[in-house]
Design a protein around this motif. Structure first.
Motif, PDB file in Angstrom:
ATOM      1  N   GLN A  28       0.799  -1.222   0.000  1.00 17.83           N
ATOM      2  CA  GLN A  28       0.000   0.000   0.000  1.00 17.83           C
ATOM      3  C   GLN A  28       0.838   1.281   0.000  1.00 17.83           C
ATOM      4  O   GLN A  28       0.634   2.177   0.823  1.00 17.83           O
ATOM      5  N   TYR A  58     -11.017   0.959   2.667  1.00 21.51           N
ATOM      6  CA  TYR A  58     -10.081   1.614   1.745  1.00 21.51           C
ATOM      7  C   TYR A  58     -10.491   3.074   1.572  1.00 21.51           C
ATOM      8  O   TYR A  58     -11.492   3.366   0.913  1.00 21.51           O
ATOM      9  N   ARG A  75     -10.911  -1.795  -3.880  1.00 23.60           N
ATOM     10  CA  ARG A  75      -9.922  -1.138  -3.031  1.00 23.60           C
ATOM     11  C   ARG A  75      -9.227   0.029  -3.729  1.00 23.60           C
ATOM     12  O   ARG A  75      -8.413   0.723  -3.111  1.00 23.60           O
ATOM     13  N   PHE A  76      -9.519   0.246  -5.014  1.00 24.18           N
ATOM     14  CA  PHE A  76      -8.892   1.351  -5.744  1.00 24.18           C
ATOM     15  C   PHE A  76      -9.822   2.560  -5.791  1.00 24.18           C
ATOM     16  O   PHE A  76     -10.956   2.481  -6.262  1.00 24.18           O
ATOM     17  N   SER A 134      -7.940  -7.556 -12.933  1.00 22.26           N
ATOM     18  CA  SER A 134      -7.082  -6.622 -12.203  1.00 22.26           C
ATOM     19  C   SER A 134      -7.919  -5.649 -11.380  1.00 22.26           C
ATOM     20  O   SER A 134      -8.907  -5.101 -11.857  1.00 22.26           O
ATOM     21  N   ASP A 190      -5.997  -3.387  -9.213  1.00 23.42           N
ATOM     22  CA  ASP A 190      -5.004  -2.432  -8.735  1.00 23.42           C
ATOM     23  C   ASP A 190      -4.471  -1.614  -9.902  1.00 23.42           C
ATOM     24  O   ASP A 190      -4.251  -2.147 -10.992  1.00 23.42           O
ATOM     25  N   CYS A 244      -2.398  -0.638 -14.893  1.00 21.36           N
ATOM     26  CA  CYS A 244      -2.964  -1.652 -14.003  1.00 21.36           C
ATOM     27  C   CYS A 244      -2.061  -2.880 -14.016  1.00 21.36           C
ATOM     28  O   CYS A 244      -1.257  -3.081 -14.927  1.00 21.36           O
ATOM     29  N   SER A 253       0.914  -6.287  -7.810  1.00 22.32           N
ATOM     30  CA  SER A 253      -0.397  -5.917  -7.259  1.00 22.32           C
ATOM     31  C   SER A 253      -0.529  -4.394  -7.281  1.00 22.32           C
ATOM     32  O   SER A 253      -0.732  -3.797  -8.328  1.00 22.32           O
ATOM     33  N   ARG A 254      -0.358  -3.732  -6.147  1.00 17.99           N
ATOM     34  CA  ARG A 254      -0.621  -2.304  -6.089  1.00 17.99           C
ATOM     35  C   ARG A 254       0.446  -1.470  -6.806  1.00 17.99           C
ATOM     36  O   ARG A 254       1.623  -1.822  -6.804  1.00 17.99           O
TER      37      ARG A 254
END
Length: 285
Positions: free
Chosen positions: A52, A140, A180-181, A222, A224, A235, A265-266
């Motif tokens: 994160q 988030y 979460r984005f 995807s 993230d 992404c 991932s992120r």
């Protein structure tokens, strides 16, 4: 019940992270180069969950990092390569740190050992904290102003996106089954967010001028990504970073990690676009 669900989700995430350690790499970014990402720097170098990343400025990153079986807020100065611990919570772990606009304070989601989850403001000088939006199970968050917050909130075992006005103490539903984005679109007041569509994800944008949302494009599996200052979207997909043009919806490969077992991932982009933070892990063969 909702606290128990949150606790189980986070515990499972930490177990997965213990099996596949995540690391945060910061790359130099040059969009005019044939290889846009170079000079990889592992800023976490730590066993366990390091994830994160969030750019407070071009030279300062905050992130969640593992310390003795829980996670704390860390900062990393790119200019001096100095890493610093910013939170000292004995009975809980911090996630999703970011700076609060026009403030010296940071915010982070905290999961206490009793299962209670919420958003807190932290003083980076001494680690003192206070609750923001008590009673809300924030998962988030994303600050769109000093007193305006958009966040995916856990309700009835699902994530739903809300807009909070901390001064007026109002709460407006933006979308159900969010992800979460959440991030502002460059050179725009619109706020983009992910929304679940079956087993896949879509990117949507909420426009504050008319309080309406519009689908931008599909993201496949995807969930993230990050926006570049020029308006292109990145992404993650397996060991690749994919670039999407929101106007044409055309996608192309932006960067590939040579190890096929790498999983991206992120992603996070610095304000100038000259640095990209990438979270990676290695899958077991």
């Amino acid at each position: 019940m909702r606290y128990l669900f949150t606790y189980i989700v986070c515990v499972l995430s930490l177990i997965a992270s213990a099996q596949n350690d995540t690391e945060i790499y910061v790359f130099s970014c040059d969009l005019l180069s044939a290889t846009p990402l170079s000079e990889a720097n592992n800023i976490s170098r730590n066993k366990g969950y390091d994830n994160q990343p969030y750019f407070c400025s071009d030279s300062l990153i905050v992130y969640a990092g593992t310390l003795k079986n829980q996670t704390e807020i860390y900062s990393y100065q790119l200019n001096t390569e100095q890493k610093k611990r910013l939170s000292y919570t004995v009975s809980g772990s911090e996630y999703s740190p970011q700076n609060i606009p026009n403030s010296a304070m940071l915010s982070a989601v905290r999961l206490d050992t009793d299962g209670k989850q919420g958003l807190y403001a932290y003083n980076p000088k001494n680690g003192d904290s206070k609750a923001i939006l008590p009673g809300e199970v924030i998962a988030y968050p994303y600050w769109i102003g000093p007193t305006m917050l958009m966040a995916s909130v856990i309700e009835n075992d699902q994530l739903h996106l809300y807009l909070f006005d901390l001064v007026k103490k109002t709460k407006r539903l933006i979308a159900e089954q969010s992800g979460r984005f959440i991030q502002r679109i460059p050179n725009s007041d619109r706020i983009s967010y992910t929304k679940q569509a079956g087993t896949n994800w879509e990117l949507w944008a909420w426009d504050p001028s008319n309080a309406q949302s519009k689908k931008l494009f599909d993201l496949g599996t995807s969930q993230d990504g990050c926006w570049l200052p020029n308006g292109l979207f990145l992404c993650s997909q397996n060991n690749n970073i994919i670039q999407i043009d929101p106007k044409s919806h055309q996608a192309r490969n932006f960067y590939t990690f040579t190890n096929p077992n790498t999983r991206v991932s992120r992603l996070a982009c610095s304000p100038s676009g000259k640095k990209i933070a990438v979270v990676t892990s290695l899958i077991e063969e």
